[in-house]
Design a protein around this motif. Structure first.
Motif, PDB file in Angstrom:
ATOM      1  N   PRO A 156     -43.553 -11.001 -31.322  1.00  0.00           N
ATOM      2  CA  PRO A 156     -44.196 -10.755 -30.030  1.00  0.00           C
ATOM      3  C   PRO A 156     -44.562 -11.998 -29.232  1.00  0.00           C
ATOM      4  N   ASP A 157     -44.793 -13.123 -29.910  1.00  0.00           N
ATOM      5  CA  ASP A 157     -45.186 -14.329 -29.183  1.00  0.00           C
ATOM      6  C   ASP A 157     -43.992 -15.165 -28.715  1.00  0.00           C
ATOM      7  N   ALA A 158     -42.791 -14.650 -28.880  1.00  0.00           N
ATOM      8  CA  ALA A 158     -41.573 -15.406 -28.581  1.00  0.00           C
ATOM      9  C   ALA A 158     -41.249 -15.433 -27.093  1.00  0.00           C
ATOM     10  N   GLU A 159     -40.768 -16.589 -26.664  1.00  0.00           N
ATOM     11  CA  GLU A 159     -40.106 -16.722 -25.374  1.00  0.00           C
ATOM     12  C   GLU A 159     -38.611 -16.646 -25.684  1.00  0.00           C
TER      13      GLU A 159
ATOM     14  N   VAL B 172     -34.879 -19.056 -28.724  1.00  0.00           N
ATOM     15  CA  VAL B 172     -36.107 -18.352 -29.080  1.00  0.00           C
ATOM     16  C   VAL B 172     -37.147 -19.404 -29.457  1.00  0.00           C
ATOM     17  N   ILE B 173     -38.226 -19.433 -28.685  1.00  0.00           N
ATOM     18  CA  ILE B 173     -39.308 -20.382 -28.922  1.00  0.00           C
ATOM     19  C   ILE B 173     -40.569 -19.570 -29.169  1.00  0.00           C
ATOM     20  N   ALA B 174     -41.244 -19.845 -30.296  1.00  0.00           N
ATOM     21  CA  ALA B 174     -42.420 -19.052 -30.643  1.00  0.00           C
ATOM     22  C   ALA B 174     -43.434 -19.887 -31.412  1.00  0.00           C
ATOM     23  N   PRO B 175     -44.702 -19.760 -31.052  1.00  0.00           N
ATOM     24  CA  PRO B 175     -45.743 -20.439 -31.830  1.00  0.00           C
ATOM     25  C   PRO B 175     -45.728 -20.022 -33.301  1.00  0.00           C
ATOM     26  N   SER B 176     -45.351 -18.797 -33.581  1.00  0.00           N
ATOM     27  CA  SER B 176     -45.335 -18.313 -34.967  1.00  0.00           C
ATOM     28  C   SER B 176     -44.264 -18.993 -35.819  1.00  0.00           C
ATOM     29  N   PHE B 177     -43.368 -19.758 -35.210  1.00  0.00           N
ATOM     30  CA  PHE B 177     -42.366 -20.517 -35.960  1.00  0.00           C
ATOM     31  C   PHE B 177     -42.941 -21.806 -36.548  1.00  0.00           C
TER      32      PHE B 177
ATOM     33  N   GLN C 142     -36.702 -19.782 -39.394  1.00  0.00           N
ATOM     34  CA  GLN C 142     -36.790 -19.307 -38.014  1.00  0.00           C
ATOM     35  C   GLN C 142     -35.596 -18.422 -37.680  1.00  0.00           C
ATOM     36  N   HIS C 143     -34.402 -18.885 -38.045  1.00  0.00           N
ATOM     37  CA  HIS C 143     -33.183 -18.112 -37.785  1.00  0.00           C
ATOM     38  C   HIS C 143     -33.201 -16.794 -38.553  1.00  0.00           C
ATOM     39  N   GLN C 144     -33.686 -16.817 -39.784  1.00  0.00           N
ATOM     40  CA  GLN C 144     -33.758 -15.592 -40.575  1.00  0.00           C
ATOM     41  C   GLN C 144     -34.662 -14.562 -39.907  1.00  0.00           C
ATOM     42  N   LEU C 145     -35.762 -15.010 -39.310  1.00  0.00           N
ATOM     43  CA  LEU C 145     -36.659 -14.089 -38.607  1.00  0.00           C
ATOM     44  C   LEU C 145     -35.967 -13.446 -37.417  1.00  0.00           C
ATOM     45  N   VAL C 146     -35.188 -14.245 -36.684  1.00  0.00           N
ATOM     46  CA  VAL C 146     -34.481 -13.704 -35.519  1.00  0.00           C
ATOM     47  C   VAL C 146     -33.402 -12.727 -35.972  1.00  0.00           C
ATOM     48  N   TYR C 147     -32.630 -13.095 -36.976  1.00  0.00           N
ATOM     49  CA  TYR C 147     -31.581 -12.191 -37.464  1.00  0.00           C
ATOM     50  C   TYR C 147     -32.184 -10.892 -38.005  1.00  0.00           C
ATOM     51  N   ALA C 148     -33.323 -10.983 -38.682  1.00  0.00           N
ATOM     52  CA  ALA C 148     -33.996  -9.772 -39.183  1.00  0.00           C
ATOM     53  C   ALA C 148     -34.423  -8.886 -38.014  1.00  0.00           C
TER      54      ALA C 148
ATOM     55  N   THR D  22     -30.617 -20.945 -31.057  1.00  0.00           N
ATOM     56  CA  THR D  22     -31.457 -22.136 -31.025  1.00  0.00           C
ATOM     57  C   THR D  22     -32.895 -21.657 -31.136  1.00  0.00           C
ATOM     58  N   THR D  23     -33.638 -22.211 -32.089  1.00  0.00           N
ATOM     59  CA  THR D  23     -35.029 -21.818 -32.262  1.00  0.00           C
ATOM     60  C   THR D  23     -35.909 -23.047 -32.306  1.00  0.00           C
ATOM     61  N   ALA D  24     -37.183 -22.852 -31.982  1.00  0.00           N
ATOM     62  CA  ALA D  24     -38.162 -23.931 -32.066  1.00  0.00           C
ATOM     63  C   ALA D  24     -39.561 -23.339 -32.067  1.00  0.00           C
TER      64      ALA D  24
END
Length: 78
Positions: free
Chosen positions: A17-20, A37-42, A50-56, A72-74
């Motif tokens: 939910p906190d992702a841009e 995908v940029i998120a404080p929770s990362f 980080q990538h695993q969270l996005v793929y999930a 691309t994640t950060a």
């Protein structure tokens, strides 16, 4: 069956939910996307985690409805 960019974004935001999220259709075919995908929770997570969270978040659609995703994640920086 191709996925819409808005659907990809909605799935990611529902799980993180906190992702841009920024999605680009690379080939205009609804199968090849780039996502940033940029998120404080990362924070504190490795790039792989980080990538695993996005793929999930995509709930098994990778390789089926969604053929390719350049990711691309950060962690968000203040």
């Amino acid at each position: 069956m191709a996925m819409e960019a808005a659907e990809i974004e909605a799935l990611i935001k529902a799980a993180i939910p906190d992702a841009e999220v920024e999605i680009s259709d690379l080939a205009g075919d609804g199968d090849h996307y780039a996502a940033t995908v940029i998120a404080p929770s990362f924070a504190g997570k490795s790039r792989v985690q980080q990538h695993q969270l996005v793929y999930a978040a995509l709930q098994g659609r990778m390789g089926g409805e969604l053929h390719a995703l350049a990711l691309t994640t950060a962690a968000q920086q203040d």
